[in-house]
Motif scaffolding. Structure first.
Motif, PDB file in Angstrom:
ATOM      1  N   ASN A   1       0.835  -1.205   0.000  1.00 51.79           N
ATOM      2  CA  ASN A   1       0.000   0.000   0.000  1.00 51.79           C
ATOM      3  C   ASN A   1       0.872   1.258   0.000  1.00 51.79           C
ATOM      4  O   ASN A   1       0.588   2.245   0.705  1.00 51.79           O
ATOM      5  N   SER A   2       1.925   1.223  -0.789  1.00 52.01           N
ATOM      6  CA  SER A   2       2.859   2.339  -0.894  1.00 52.01           C
ATOM      7  C   SER A   2       2.417   3.282  -2.013  1.00 52.01           C
ATOM      8  O   SER A   2       2.228   2.857  -3.151  1.00 52.01           O
ATOM      9  N   ASP A   3       2.264   4.546  -1.676  1.00 50.44           N
ATOM     10  CA  ASP A   3       1.749   5.514  -2.644  1.00 50.44           C
ATOM     11  C   ASP A   3       2.831   6.215  -3.451  1.00 50.44           C
ATOM     12  O   ASP A   3       2.514   6.999  -4.350  1.00 50.44           O
ATOM     13  N   THR A   4       4.090   5.991  -3.131  1.00 51.02           N
ATOM     14  CA  THR A   4       5.169   6.636  -3.877  1.00 51.02           C
ATOM     15  C   THR A   4       6.206   5.607  -4.312  1.00 51.02           C
ATOM     16  O   THR A   4       6.420   4.592  -3.639  1.00 51.02           O
ATOM     17  N   ARG A   5       6.846   5.892  -5.412  1.00 53.23           N
ATOM     18  CA  ARG A   5       7.923   5.068  -5.936  1.00 53.23           C
ATOM     19  C   ARG A   5       8.866   5.990  -6.679  1.00 53.23           C
ATOM     20  O   ARG A   5       8.475   6.686  -7.598  1.00 53.23           O
TER      21      ARG A   5
END
Length: 322
Positions: A85-89
Motif C-alpha cells: 500500500n505504498s503511494d510513492t515510488r
C-alpha cells in the motif's frame, strides 16, 4: 573501455524506444510505460550487458533480454507497491496511486508476460537454458517476497533468516542478470554459474548497504527520507543484529520500536544502534559479501582486463559515499 554508466545509458535508450499500443488499450499500457520511465540505476540490465561483453559478446545481442530483466524488476516493484500500500515510488506516485489497484495488477501481469517475451529473444542455442534460469529466478523472487511478508508477523527472525530472504528477493535477480548476460556473450555454463554467484553475493551486500543507508545515510543522496525502515518496523540487517546483542538493550530496542513513527523514534533507535556498534557490524557484513562476490568473479574466467569494471561496480554499490 565502457563504464557501467555507458551500459545503463544504452538500456535507458532501448527502454524509451519500446512502443506500446495506445488508443483503446491505453489504460493497460500507459501504466507500464509510466513504471518503466521512472529511471533508477538500471543495475540489472546494465550488469547483463556488461557480463555479455566481458566474455567477448556484443551488448546488442543481449539488449532484448536486458530490457526483459528490467521489465520483470519493475513488475515486481509495481506489485510490491500494491501489497505494501505504498503511494510513492522513486519520488512520484506509484502506479496504483496514480491509476487504481486493478489497473496496477493487470498492467503488472502484462509486464511479466512482456518480460518473458523479451527474454525469449536470446539465441535459439541457449533459449531453453536461459528460460530455465529466468523462470527459476522468478520463483525465487516470489518466494523471497512471501518470506518478507511473513517476517512482518513474526518476532523470531534471525540474521540468517534475513540473509536467506534477500538471497531470493534481491540476490537471485541480480545473479540471473549476470548469468544470462554471460551465456549470451559465449561463457560456458560453469563460468556463467560463477557470474550468478557474483551477482548473488553482490545483491546481498547491496541490500545490507541499503539497510545501513536508511539509518546512517544522507536523505538527498539516498533518495528517500532517513529512518523509513525504523518507522515502518521493518526487519533489517541492522535491527536483527541489534536484537542479538545484550538482553537489556534488546528490551530497550523493543520498547523503542513500539513508539509511534516520527523523528523521536528514529533518534532513540539510532542511539541504541550506536551503543551496540551496529553500524560497524553492518559494514563488516557488506565487506564480507563483497569479498565473496569478488572471489566468484575471479573463478569466472573473465579476462583480467575486464574484471576492473566489475570491481568498480561492486565498490559503487557497496561503498557509496554518503
Amino acid at each position: 573501455m565502457k563504464s557501467f554508466s555507458d551500459y545503463s545509458a544504452l538500456v535507458d535508450k532501448a527502454i524509451k524506444d519500446i512502443n506500446y499500443p495506445d488508443g483503446e488499450l491505453a489504460s493497460l499500457y500507459e501504466p507500464i510505460q509510466y513504471a518503466m520511465s521512472a529511471g533508477g540505476k538500471r543495475l540489472r540490465p546494465g550488469l547483463m550487458l556488461m557480463s555479455c561483453e566481458a566474455f567477448g559478446g556484443d551488448a546488442s545481442a543481449a539488449m532484448d533480454a536486458a530490457c526483459g530483466i528490467e521489465m520483470f524488476h519493475n513488475f515486481t516493484l509495481l506489485h510490491d507497491d500494491v501489497m505494501d500500500n505504498s503511494d510513492t515510488r522513486r519520488g512520484r506516485p506509484s502506479v496504483h496511486a496514480k491509476w487504481n489497484t486493478n489497473s496496477a495488477i493487470l498492467s503488472g501481469d502484462t509486464m511479466l508476460t512482456l518480460a518473458t517475451r523479451l527474454i525469449s529473444k536470446v539465441p535459439d542455442s541457449r533459449l531453453r537454458l536461459i528460460l530455465d534460469i529466468f523462470n527459476n529466478m522468478a520463483i525465487r523472487v516470489y518466494e523471497g517476497q512471501a518470506m518478507d511478508m511473513d517476517f512482518e508477523k513474526r518476532d523470531d527472525i534471525t540474521k540468517e533468516d534475513y540473509i536467506r530472504m534477500i538471497m531470493d528477493k534481491t540476490g537471485a535477480l541480480i545473479g540471473a542478470a549476470a548469468q544470462i548476460g554471460a551465456l549470451i556473450g559465449g561463457a560456458s555454463e560453469k563460468e556463467a554459474q560463477e557470474m550468478y554467484e557474483y551477482g548473488m553475493m553482490l545483491g546481498i551486500a547491496f541490500q545490507i548497504q541499503d539497510d545501513w543507508l536508511d539509518v546512517y545515510g544522507d536523505a538527498y543522496t539516498f533518495g528517500k527520507p532517513i529512518g523509513g525502515d525504523i518507522n515502518n518496523n521493518k526487519k533489517t540487517y541492522l535491527l536483527l543484529s541489534a536484537m542479538e546483542c545484550d538482553p537489556a538493550q534488546r528490551k530497550a530496542l523493543v520498547d523503542a520500536m513500539a513508539l509511534a513513527p516520527g523523528e523521536t523514534k528514529v533518534r532513540i533507535v539510532t542511539n541504541i544502534y550506536d551503543r551496540l556498534k551496529i553500524s560497524e557490524i553492518s559494514r563488516k557484513a557488506v565487506g564480507h559479501y563483497s569479498a565473496l562476490a569478488t572471489a566468484a568473479l575471479k573463478r569466472a574466467g573473465i579476462p583480467e582486463e575486464n574484471k576492473e569494471l566489475f570491481r568498480k561496480l561492486t565498490d559503487k554499490l557497496t561503498g557509496r559515499k554518503i
